[in-house]
Design an enzyme around this catalytic site. Structure first.
Site, PDB file in Angstrom:
ATOM      1  N   PHE A  18       0.829  -1.213   0.000  1.00 39.46           N
ATOM      2  CA  PHE A  18       0.000   0.000   0.000  1.00 39.46           C
ATOM      3  C   PHE A  18       0.864   1.265   0.000  1.00 39.46           C
ATOM      4  CE2 PHE A  18      -1.925   2.778   3.526  1.00 39.46           C
ATOM      5  CZ  PHE A  18      -2.475   3.689   2.643  1.00 39.46           C
ATOM      6  N   GLN A  83      10.026   0.203   3.533  1.00 38.06           N
ATOM      7  CA  GLN A  83       8.641  -0.012   3.964  1.00 38.06           C
ATOM      8  C   GLN A  83       8.344  -1.485   4.234  1.00 38.06           C
ATOM      9  OE1 GLN A  83       6.960   3.011   4.207  1.00 38.06           O
ATOM     10  NE2 GLN A  83       8.926   3.780   3.465  1.00 38.06           N
ATOM     11  N   TYR A 151       4.599  -7.003  17.359  1.00 36.44           N
ATOM     12  CA  TYR A 151       4.795  -6.030  16.265  1.00 36.44           C
ATOM     13  C   TYR A 151       5.419  -4.745  16.804  1.00 36.44           C
ATOM     14  CZ  TYR A 151       3.598  -2.554  12.688  1.00 36.44           C
ATOM     15  OH  TYR A 151       3.667  -1.544  11.755  1.00 36.44           O
ATOM     16  N   VAL A 181      -2.352   4.809   8.740  1.00 37.66           N
ATOM     17  CA  VAL A 181      -2.349   5.387   7.391  1.00 37.66           C
ATOM     18  C   VAL A 181      -3.515   4.798   6.580  1.00 37.66           C
ATOM     19  CG1 VAL A 181      -0.932   5.822   5.354  1.00 37.66           C
ATOM     20  CG2 VAL A 181       0.167   5.436   7.578  1.00 37.66           C
TER      21      VAL A 181
HETATM   22  N1  LIG Z   1      -0.483   1.184   7.127  1.00 36.06           N
HETATM   23  C1  LIG Z   1      -0.308   1.703   8.332  1.00 36.06           C
HETATM   24  O1  LIG Z   1      -1.223   2.277   8.924  1.00 36.06           O
HETATM   25  C2  LIG Z   1       1.023   1.608   9.019  1.00 36.06           C
HETATM   26  C3  LIG Z   1       1.149   2.151  10.305  1.00 36.06           C
HETATM   27  C4  LIG Z   1       2.398   2.087  10.941  1.00 36.06           C
HETATM   28  C5  LIG Z   1       3.464   1.514  10.281  1.00 36.06           C
HETATM   29  N2  LIG Z   1       3.290   0.962   9.048  1.00 36.06           N
HETATM   30  C6  LIG Z   1       4.452   0.355   8.394  1.00 36.06           C
HETATM   31  O2  LIG Z   1       4.537   0.854   7.079  1.00 36.06           O
HETATM   32  C7  LIG Z   1       5.113  -0.120   6.215  1.00 36.06           C
HETATM   33  C8  LIG Z   1       4.231  -0.331   4.991  1.00 36.06           C
HETATM   34  O3  LIG Z   1       2.957  -0.750   5.430  1.00 36.06           O
HETATM   35  P1  LIG Z   1       1.736  -0.989   4.436  1.00 36.06           P
HETATM   36  O4  LIG Z   1       0.518  -0.590   5.166  1.00 36.06           O
HETATM   37  O5  LIG Z   1       2.036  -0.423   3.107  1.00 36.06           O
HETATM   38  O6  LIG Z   1       1.718  -2.580   4.376  1.00 36.06           O
HETATM   39  P2  LIG Z   1       1.669  -3.580   3.127  1.00 36.06           P
HETATM   40  O7  LIG Z   1       1.491  -4.934   3.717  1.00 36.06           O
HETATM   41  O8  LIG Z   1       0.681  -3.115   2.123  1.00 36.06           O
HETATM   42  O9  LIG Z   1       3.117  -3.430   2.516  1.00 36.06           O
HETATM   43  C9  LIG Z   1       4.237  -4.130   2.980  1.00 36.06           C
HETATM   44  C10 LIG Z   1       4.999  -4.640   1.776  1.00 36.06           C
HETATM   45  O10 LIG Z   1       6.194  -5.300   2.233  1.00 36.06           O
HETATM   46  C11 LIG Z   1       6.341  -6.513   1.504  1.00 36.06           C
HETATM   47  N3  LIG Z   1       7.110  -7.452   2.330  1.00 36.06           N
HETATM   48  C12 LIG Z   1       6.726  -8.047   3.494  1.00 36.06           C
HETATM   49  N4  LIG Z   1       7.688  -8.876   3.918  1.00 36.06           N
HETATM   50  C13 LIG Z   1       8.712  -8.793   3.037  1.00 36.06           C
HETATM   51  C14 LIG Z   1       9.981  -9.414   2.936  1.00 36.06           C
HETATM   52  N5  LIG Z   1      10.375 -10.327   3.835  1.00 36.06           N
HETATM   53  N6  LIG Z   1      10.787  -9.103   1.902  1.00 36.06           N
HETATM   54  C15 LIG Z   1      10.374  -8.204   0.957  1.00 36.06           C
HETATM   55  N7  LIG Z   1       9.173  -7.600   0.994  1.00 36.06           N
HETATM   56  C16 LIG Z   1       8.349  -7.884   2.019  1.00 36.06           C
HETATM   57  C17 LIG Z   1       4.921  -6.998   1.265  1.00 36.06           C
HETATM   58  O11 LIG Z   1       4.817  -7.933   0.206  1.00 36.06           O
HETATM   59  C18 LIG Z   1       4.201  -5.685   0.967  1.00 36.06           C
HETATM   60  O12 LIG Z   1       4.265  -5.357  -0.404  1.00 36.06           O
HETATM   61  C19 LIG Z   1       5.317  -1.348   7.079  1.00 36.06           C
HETATM   62  O13 LIG Z   1       6.637  -1.339   7.558  1.00 36.06           O
HETATM   63  C20 LIG Z   1       4.352  -1.154   8.229  1.00 36.06           C
HETATM   64  O14 LIG Z   1       4.755  -1.835   9.384  1.00 36.06           O
HETATM   65  C21 LIG Z   1       2.102   1.010   8.403  1.00 36.06           C
END
Ligand SMILES: NC(=O)c1ccc[n+]([C@@H]2O[C@H](COP(=O)([O-])OP(=O)(O)OC[C@H]3O[C@@H](n4cnc5c(N)ncnc54)[C@H](O)[C@@H]3O)[C@@H](O)[C@H]2O)c1
Length: 350
Positions: A18, A83, A151, A181
């Site tokens: 995302f 990310q 987490y 987000v």
């Molecule tokens: N969305 C939120 O509200 C939020 C809040 C706080 C922190 N975050 C952090 O932001 C980042 C992105 O979150 P998001 O919401 O886009 O999540 P998401 O799950 O859509 O994106 C994460 C991406 O990382 C990839 N991924 C996971 N493990 C992997 C690995 N071992 N090797 C390579 N790629 C890998 C997944 O395939 C995915 O495309 C993350 O680190 C998440 O912890 C998100």
């Protein structure tokens, strides 16, 4: 001062997810070479489909737990926007080992590869979950509580590694503690889907959204465009400017400097809008927005269930540090962001 990344080589890990795919899209529009490293565990090809024919976009299907993949991704890079991680508090409670493996093990490998490649800055997704059980509101970066989930622990350990690597190897690191987000391309499906896309999907199907608890829990919901702005500012704000602003910021608040030699950068920032909305209000805004496309949605009733383990009652960020040090100015309130997001979901989910 420049506020966007242009004409650079940028690595986005988790670029098929995302937040990552939104970063890739903007960076490509701004004439950067973008390398996306993703293992597609929670990301999707459809998120990056539109960029695959762009010669400035490179996809490495690989894993951040594989050091060779990390090395390949960072070769010649100016900036890393890290990310990739396994998101979701409940997922980490069900499977703490994989969360730790990816979010700490993979993080350290990416950080090490980036330090060896001498990138200009390593910007990474941290999390508001690091505030844990702290009742302090609004959350300020230097006051955290006890972690409430595996987490949250992984994300805090990442911050410790970032600071340590900055001291040991001189790599500049900036952690962005994202607060809930939301926006286009956030996955509405599966047990670990985030609340906004899940509720939107439920409402579009004319089903009743289920709120965990009485709906009084509140969050600082943050639109994706604010997150994109923060990532860019975190990457390109010059070192001297940051160090100078940091001195003033810390002095007026009586905070000890986080940078041992005051030369290398290792900081964390809240990324949010700075306003909180409770879950009942959130669902009402979604119903109001979606009713413009489908009047029947206005009649859907909300259901309430038990509270969920690991959830904190309220979350609200102070964004003063980002404003003062990075010039962060979030342009999207929750209402403005939800208007765009619900329109996107209506076009893409209905
Ligand atoms: N969305 C939120 O509200 C939020 C809040 C706080 C922190 N975050 C952090 O932001 C980042 C992105 O979150 P998001 O919401 O886009 O999540 P998401 O799950 O859509 O994106 C994460 C991406 O990382 C990839 N991924 C996971 N493990 C992997 C690995 N071992 N090797 C390579 N790629 C890998 C997944 O395939 C995915 O495309 C993350 O680190 C998440 O912890 C998100």
């Amino acid at each position: 001062m420049n506020r966007i990344i242009t004409n650079s080589k940028v690595v986005v890990t988790g670029g098929a997810g995302f937040i990552g795919s939104n970063l890739c899209e903007v960076l490509l529009k701004q004439n950067n070479d973008v390398t996306c490293l993703d293992n597609f565990s929670t990301g999707f090809t459809h998120n990056i489909e539109a960029f695959l024919s762009n010669p400035k976009f490179k996809i490495i299907e690989g894993d951040i737990r594989n050091y060779k993949d990390c090395q390949k991704a960072v070769e010649g890079a100016d900036y890393v926007l890290h990310q990739a991680a396994l998101g979701s508090v409940p997922r980490s409670i069900v499977d703490p080992m994989t969360a730790t493996d990816v979010n700490i093990g993979g993080f350290v490998k990416m950080l090490h590869a980036a330090a060896q490649a001498k990138v200009k800055r390593f910007v990474y997704a941290a999390s508001s979950s690091t505030y844990g059980d702290s009742i302090n509101l609004p959350k300020v970066e230097h006051i955290i509580g006890n972690a409430l989930s595996p987490y949250a622990i992984t994300k805090y350990v990442d911050e410790l590694y970032a600071k340590n690597f900055s001291d040991l190897y001189g790599i500049e690191t900036i952690g962005l503690r994202y607060f809930n987000v939301f926006g286009r391309r956030q996955d509405p499906n599966g047990a670990y889907a985030a609340v906004i896309p899940k509720f939107v999907q439920t409402l579009i199907k004319h089903e009743s959204p289920l709120i965990n608890g009485d709906g009084s829990f509140s969050r600082d919901f943050t639109y994706i465009d604010n997150v994109i702005q923060a990532n860019q500012l975190a990457a390109i704000t010059p070192t001297e400017v940051l160090l100078e602003r940091m001195k003033g910021y810390n002095a007026t608040r009586g905070i000890a400097s986080n940078n041992s030699d005051d030369k290398s950068i290792s900081e964390v920032f809240n990324v949010a809008f700075g306003e909180r909305t409770n879950l009942n209000e959130l669902v009402q805004i979604l119903i109001d927005n979606l009713s413009k496309f489908d009047a029947e949605i206005a009649n859907i009733q909300i259901q309430h269930g038990p509270n969920r383990a690991g959830d904190i009652p309220h979350s609200l960020a102070s964004i003063e540090k980002g404003k003062t040090l990075l010039g962060y100015e979030p342009g999207y309130s929750i209402r403005k962001g939800l208007e765009e997001a619900t329109e996107w979901y209506w076009e893409n989910l209905k």
